[in-house]
Every structure is written in structure tokens, then in C-alpha cells.
Scaffold this motif. Structure first.
Motif, mmCIF file in Angstrom:
data_model
loop_
_atom_site.group_PDB
_atom_site.id
_atom_site.type_symbol
_atom_site.label_atom_id
_atom_site.label_comp_id
_atom_site.label_asym_id
_atom_site.label_seq_id
_atom_site.Cartn_x
_atom_site.Cartn_y
_atom_site.Cartn_z
ATOM 1 N N GLU A 78 0.826 -1.215 0.000
ATOM 2 C CA GLU A 78 0.000 0.000 0.000
ATOM 3 C C GLU A 78 0.858 1.262 0.000
ATOM 4 O O GLU A 78 0.512 2.269 -0.609
ATOM 5 N N ASP A 79 1.982 1.169 0.725
ATOM 6 C CA ASP A 79 2.822 2.368 0.844
ATOM 7 C C ASP A 79 3.408 2.801 -0.498
ATOM 8 O O ASP A 79 3.776 3.965 -0.666
ATOM 9 N N TYR A 80 3.471 1.866 -1.451
ATOM 10 C CA TYR A 80 4.037 2.234 -2.753
ATOM 11 C C TYR A 80 3.078 3.105 -3.568
ATOM 12 O O TYR A 80 3.481 3.748 -4.522
ATOM 13 N N ARG A 81 1.798 3.113 -3.146
ATOM 14 C CA ARG A 81 0.866 4.049 -3.810
ATOM 15 C C ARG A 81 1.253 5.473 -3.498
ATOM 16 O O ARG A 81 1.153 6.366 -4.328
ATOM 17 N N THR A 82 1.680 5.676 -2.243
ATOM 18 C CA THR A 82 2.139 7.015 -1.856
ATOM 19 C C THR A 82 3.358 7.383 -2.689
ATOM 20 O O THR A 82 3.481 8.517 -3.160
ATOM 21 N N LEU A 83 4.243 6.401 -2.855
ATOM 22 C CA LEU A 83 5.443 6.661 -3.649
ATOM 23 C C LEU A 83 5.037 7.069 -5.070
ATOM 24 O O LEU A 83 5.555 8.044 -5.620
ATOM 25 N N GLU A 84 4.084 6.320 -5.623
ATOM 26 C CA GLU A 84 3.627 6.608 -6.989
ATOM 27 C C GLU A 84 3.086 8.034 -7.078
ATOM 28 O O GLU A 84 3.392 8.769 -8.019
ATOM 29 N N LYS A 85 2.306 8.397 -6.056
ATOM 30 C CA LYS A 85 1.711 9.749 -6.046
ATOM 31 C C LYS A 85 2.805 10.819 -5.987
ATOM 32 O O LYS A 85 2.775 11.802 -6.712
ATOM 33 N N GLU A 86 3.773 10.576 -5.140
ATOM 34 C CA GLU A 86 4.858 11.567 -5.016
ATOM 35 C C GLU A 86 5.634 11.685 -6.319
ATOM 36 O O GLU A 86 5.956 12.782 -6.766
ATOM 37 N N ILE A 87 5.918 10.526 -6.945
ATOM 38 C CA ILE A 87 6.694 10.568 -8.195
ATOM 39 C C ILE A 87 5.947 11.360 -9.266
ATOM 40 O O ILE A 87 6.553 12.101 -10.050
ATOM 41 N N SER A 88 4.615 11.243 -9.253
ATOM 42 C CA SER A 88 3.851 11.925 -10.304
ATOM 43 C C SER A 88 3.987 13.451 -10.215
ATOM 44 O O SER A 88 3.640 14.162 -11.149
ATOM 45 N N ASN A 89 4.493 13.950 -9.095
ATOM 46 C CA ASN A 89 4.715 15.401 -8.970
ATOM 47 C C ASN A 89 5.972 15.875 -9.692
ATOM 48 O O ASN A 89 6.255 17.059 -9.725
ATOM 49 N N PHE A 90 6.741 14.909 -10.212
ATOM 50 C CA PHE A 90 8.033 15.294 -10.803
ATOM 51 C C PHE A 90 8.198 14.750 -12.218
ATOM 52 O O PHE A 90 9.131 14.005 -12.503
ATOM 53 N N PRO A 91 7.284 15.115 -13.123
ATOM 54 C CA PRO A 91 7.384 14.551 -14.478
ATOM 55 C C PRO A 91 8.709 14.934 -15.134
ATOM 56 O O PRO A 91 9.111 16.090 -15.082
ATOM 57 N N GLY A 92 9.372 13.941 -15.689
ATOM 58 C CA GLY A 92 10.603 14.202 -16.448
ATOM 59 C C GLY A 92 11.849 14.374 -15.599
ATOM 60 O O GLY A 92 12.960 14.370 -16.126
ATOM 61 N N ASP A 93 11.703 14.505 -14.289
ATOM 62 C CA ASP A 93 12.900 14.677 -13.453
ATOM 63 C C ASP A 93 13.599 13.338 -13.246
ATOM 64 O O ASP A 93 12.963 12.285 -13.251
ATOM 65 N N ARG A 151 7.104 1.423 -13.643
ATOM 66 C CA ARG A 151 6.565 1.059 -14.956
ATOM 67 C C ARG A 151 5.562 2.097 -15.452
ATOM 68 O O ARG A 151 5.280 2.168 -16.634
ATOM 69 N N HIS A 152 5.011 2.865 -14.506
ATOM 70 C CA HIS A 152 4.020 3.877 -14.898
ATOM 71 C C HIS A 152 4.669 5.198 -15.294
ATOM 72 O O HIS A 152 3.976 6.161 -15.564
ATOM 73 N N PHE A 153 5.975 5.259 -15.242
ATOM 74 C CA PHE A 153 6.661 6.546 -15.470
ATOM 75 C C PHE A 153 7.764 6.417 -16.502
ATOM 76 O O PHE A 153 8.332 5.337 -16.681
ATOM 77 N N LEU A 154 8.023 7.550 -17.136
ATOM 78 C CA LEU A 154 9.101 7.577 -18.131
ATOM 79 C C LEU A 154 10.334 8.299 -17.611
ATOM 80 O O LEU A 154 11.309 8.454 -18.338
ATOM 81 N N ASN A 155 10.301 8.729 -16.350
ATOM 82 C CA ASN A 155 11.427 9.516 -15.812
ATOM 83 C C ASN A 155 12.742 8.752 -15.941
ATOM 84 O O ASN A 155 12.780 7.546 -15.709
#
Ligand SMILES: NC(=O)c1ccc[n+]([C@@H]2O[C@H](COP(=O)([O-])OP(=O)(O)OC[C@H]3O[C@@H](n4cnc5c(N)ncnc54)[C@H](OP(=O)(O)O)[C@@H]3O)[C@@H](O)[C@H]2O)c1
Length: 454
Positions: free
Chosen positions: A75-90, A115-119
Motif C-alpha cells: 500500500e505504501d508504494y501508492r504514496t510513492l507513486e503519487k509523489e513521483i507523479s509530482n516530478f514529471p521528467g525529473d 513502470r508507470h513513469f518515463l522519468n
């Protein structure tokens, strides 16, 4: 805001993070290098101890965000996913400063999120990388599923030490030594990492790993690589790592039935009392290694390490062969052998031990003389902390001083037969404050040699 980087430090409230990672980031920041870092997430279950962040430079402290996180909880990785989404391309840098048994699960879950990100991304894994060959292979398999080798930084912090890096520079920039750096002139090589301290609060970790895993499989084999490798055709991270892999691949495999001829273990008297329970873990280990290639065939490399020994010293000593006998006959004594030592602790020094005629007279017996060069005294200034070099390299994307996948496994292959053999029986005891078990003295004496420090 333009493209930047974000650091996620799993275990970001632990000892390594507090004692090394943040102080190093602080120093790097002072040199103006962290300008593009937008946030540093410290992830762990409990927070920082009260007041810790106040001890840091305010500019760094304001970048650090504590995130309650259990790496074993999906469950905690959902928080990680949410946080990562604040930094597109970084660029995302994940630093696993966790207890090692949590590396695998963290790699897999973080990899799935990514897998959900291209960073662009990097993953940094602390030592120990695996507990044996099988677990190291599994970790590599897990890493490979989600990351490319270009994105992976396996840490062996000894490679961040300038006195170890200097071994390569010393060898490949001095003609006078490189010509004799081979089996024709070298009698033996000894790499010693000796400690006077015992468990120092690391008891539960140390008792699971022991001296062979803790020091020889990683740090001492890395020093061996730098001492023994060929100069790479180009000074490129991959070519340098190729040469190290060639050395490790040339190390003669120890057959299970031969282990006792190649390795000795010991445990200091009082270890079980310090630990508070019975144990068969070794606190001393020495191993004889042969590198079966053109340069080194027949030259033994002795690797030894231990706790509660007589002296604290980490040194690699190259001992050259005896001079031909006729000069000795003429002067009526046999001069000592030449030695070159790379000292890694307590000093950062290179020491040359050679023979000089004392002023008492022509052809009197030469005496051992020393030339010592300390990196600090010669070049002035402070020697950077190993972690400072490594973290800067991670930021710069330079993988030279990190362990490649193949290297990590070959190093385990070398020690695995010894680990298997030592999984049975108990190590002989040695007295604290000595040089280790008497079996280790007999081991090297059987080869007609003795342990040396210069
Ligand atoms: N310390 C050193 O000088 C040193 C030197 C070389 C290498 N290393 C390596 O660095 C790594 C960390 O060592 P350390 O000495 O810093 O260990 P440590 O002091 O025990 O810290 C471990 C960190 O991991 C966190 N953690 C533990 N279980 C967790 C979980 N389930 N989920 C999330 N976080 C968790 C802990 O916080 P919570 O318990 O609050 O979750 C803490 O922040 C190890 O691989 C070690 O071998 C350390």
C-alpha cells in the motif's frame, strides 16, 4: 521549474543516512552541486530522532521530506507513486540504505511503480549485495527485470577511498614499477584489513555474515582487482570494469575438498560473551588466492581480515623476490626483500621498503630503509570521504567505482566453496590482542612465508 532530480532514500533515517549520506550531501551542496535537486525523501517506518534535521544546514534540511513508509507494505508504494507523479521528467534516484534483507522486495515494488513513469532513473544498492552466490543472483535477476545496468549503482564503499583508487594511478603512471609488476619479480601479495575493535553495536548483523562475507568477498577482492588488473585500453568505466572482471574470472576456483588448504578461520575468545549467545561465526578469515593468467601465475595473493587483533591497519603489501644469491654471498648476509605497501588505514600512504648500505662501510650488510609518501602531506588538504566521491559519481552518472552485475556474482563464486565448508563446525579460538589464530600463522609458514605489514 526546469528539469531536476529527486532523491528517495529508503532507510533515510538510519545510521548510514545520518552519519554519511546527509553530511556528504551537505558538503556537495556547499560546492554548488545540488542546485537541481528538488526534494530528498527520507522513507522509513519511524521518523528522525528529535532535533536531527536541525543539525543540518538549513538549505539541505528544507529539501528533506520525511515520508512514513514500510518497504514491505504494498500500500505504501501508492504514496510513492503519487509523489513521483509530482516530478514529471525529473531524474529519480532511489537509494536503498536499508537492512540488506529488504533489498529484494524494495527493488521489485519500486520497479513495478516505475513502470508507470518515463522519468530517467537510478537505483543505488548498499552493501552487502547478497548473502551468497544464490541470493546475489536473485537480486541481480530482480534488478534486471526493472532496471538497465546503466541505471544500477552497487556500492562497495572501499572503491570510494582515494588510497585504493591511487593503486591504479600509481601502477599505470609509473614506468619504474609497472615493468616489475608480475610473476617474474613479485613473490607474493598480502592484503590485510585488521581491526582492534570487536562488534561495536553491529552484533546481530555481523553474526549473520562473518569476516569472509563482511570484508573479503567485497572489499579485499576489490583491492586485489586494482592490484592485479591490466591497464584498460581506454579509461572508460566499462573497460575498467571489464579488466576487473577478467582478474576475478582468472582466480583459481577452490574445490570443496581443498578449502582447508586455501583458507583459515578463527573466532576471538570472548566473542560469544560479547554476542550474548553461542555462535560459530568467524571473526577472522584468511584466504590464499591464485590468479591463473600470464602476469600472475604462481604468485599467491593472501587476503586476511579480523576483529580484536593486535593492530588496526589496512594495507596491501607487494613483496618482491629475493635477489640472486651471489651478492649475498659476497657481503655475508642476505638483504631483506623489497616491498611496496599501499596503506588505506590508518593513513593514506604509499611506502617503499628497500635496502641501503649503512655508512659503516663498503659492502657491509644493507639495512632496510623506507620511503613514505602520504597523500595528505604531499597534496595538502583533506582526503574526501569515500561516500562523497561515490555520491558525486552517482549524481554525475559515472559507474567506474561501482560493482557491475557480472563482477558481483564472480566475487561470490570465489568465496562460495569456503562459505559452504565453513557452514559446518566451529572456528578455532584466538586471543584478543594477537594477530589471529595460530592456524593462520601455520598456514602461511607452510608456504615458507610470514604475514607482513610495512
Ligand atoms: N552504517 C554504516 O556505517 C554503513 C556502512 C556501510 C554500509 N552500510 C549499509 O547501509 C545499509 C543501512 O545500514 P544502517 O547502518 O543505516 O542501518 P540502520 O541504522 O539499521 O538503518 C536502517 C534504516 O532502514 C529503515 N527500515 C528498516 N526496516 C524498514 C522497513 N520495513 N521499511 C522502511 N524502512 C525500514 C530504518 O528505519 P525504521 O526502522 O524506522 O523503518 C532505518 O531508517 C545496510 O545495507 C548496511 O549494510 C552501512
Amino acid at each position: 521549474m526546469g528539469k531536476g532530480r529527486v532523491l528517495f532514500i529508503f532507510g533515510g533515517t538510519g545510521d548510514l543516512a545520518r552519519r554519511k549520506i546527509y553530511p556528504v550531501l551537505q558538503r556537495i551542496m556547499k560546492r554548488g552541486k545540488l542546485k537541481d535537486v528538488k526534494a530528498i525523501y527520507a522513507l522509513s517506518r519511524a521518523g528522525f530522532e528529535r532535533g536531527y534535521l536541525d543539525t543540518l544546514d538549513p538549505d539541505l534540511a528544507k529539501l528533506i521530506r520525511f515520508q512514513p513508509f514500510d518497504v514491505t507494505n504494498r500500500e505504501d508504494y501508492r504514496t510513492l507513486e503519487k509523489e513521483i507523479s509530482n516530478f514529471p521528467g525529473d531524474e529519480l534516484i532511489f537509494y536503498l540504505a536499508l537492512p540488506p534483507h529488504l533489498f529484494g522486495t524494495t527493488i521489485v515494488h519500486t520497479g513495478s511503480v516505475l513502470r508507470h513513469f518515463l522519468n530517467p532513473r537510478k537505483i543505488v544498492i548498499e552493501k552487502p549485495f547478497g548473502f551468497d552466490l544464490e541470493s546475489a543472483r536473485k537480486l541481480n535477476f530482480q534488478l534486471r527485470r526493472y532496471f538497465t545496468e546503466r541505471e544500477i549503482y552497487r556500492i562497495d564503499h572501499f572503491l570510494g577511498k582515494v588510497s585504493i583508487q591511487n593503486i591504479l594511478s600509481f601502477r599505470f603512471s609509473n614506468y619504474i614499477f609497472e615493468g616489475i609488476w608480475n610473476k617474474n619479480f613479485v613473490d607474493n601479495v598480502q592484503i590485510s584489513a585488521l581491526e582492534t575493535v570487536g562488534l561495536e553495536g553491529r552484533s546481530s548483523y555481523y553474526d549473520r555474515v562473518g569476516a569472509l562475507r563482511d570484508m573479503i568477498q567485497n572489499h579485499l577482492l576489490q583491492i586485489l582487482c586494482f592490484l592485479a588488473m591490466e591497464p584498460p585500453a581506454v579509461m572508460d568505466p566499462e573497460r575498467i570494469r571489464d579488466e576487473k572482471v577478467k582478474v576475478l574470472s582468472s582466480v583459481r576456483k577452490i574445490k570443496p575438498e581443498e578449502v582447508d588448504r586455501y583458507a583459515v578461520r578463527g573466532s576471538y575468545r570472548g566473542y560469544e560473551e560479547d554476542l550474548g549467545r553461542p555462535s560459530s561465526t568467524e571473526t577472522y578469515a584468511c584466504v590464499k588466492v591464485f590468479i591463473d593468467n600470464f602476469r600472475w601465475e604462481g604468485v599467491p595473493f593472501y587476503l586476511r581480515t579480523g576483529k580484536r587483533l593486535k593492530e588496526k591497519k589496512t594495507q596491501a603489501v607487494i613483496t618482491f623476490k629475493e635477489i640472486p644469491g651471489n651478492f649475498g654471498k659476497l657481503i655475508g648476509c642476505m638483504p631483506e626483500r623489497n616491498r611496496i605497501a599501499f596503506e588505506i588505514a590508518p593513513g593514506n600512504r604509499v611506502i617503499l621498503s628497500f635496502q641501503m648500505m649503512p655508512p659503516t662501510g663498503f659492502l657491509s650488510c644493507p639495512l632496510e630503509s623506507r620511503m613514505e609518501v602520504s597523500l595528505e602531506d604531499t597534496f595538502g588538504g583533506e582526503v574526501p570521504d569515500a561516500y562523497e566521491t561515490l555520491i558525486e559519481d552517482i549524481l554525475d552518472g559515472d559507474q567506474t567505482l561501482f560493482i557491475r552485475e557480472d563482477e558481483s556474482e564472480i566475487a561470490w563464486e570465489i568465496v562460495q566453496p569456503i562459505l559452504d565448508r565453513w557452514s559446518e563446525g566451529r572456528p578455532p579460538l584466538y586471543e584478543p590482542g594477537t594477530w589471529g589464530p595460530k592456524e593462520a600463522e601455520e598456514f602461511i609458514r607452510r608456504d615458507g612465508r610470514e604475514w607482513v605489514l610495512v
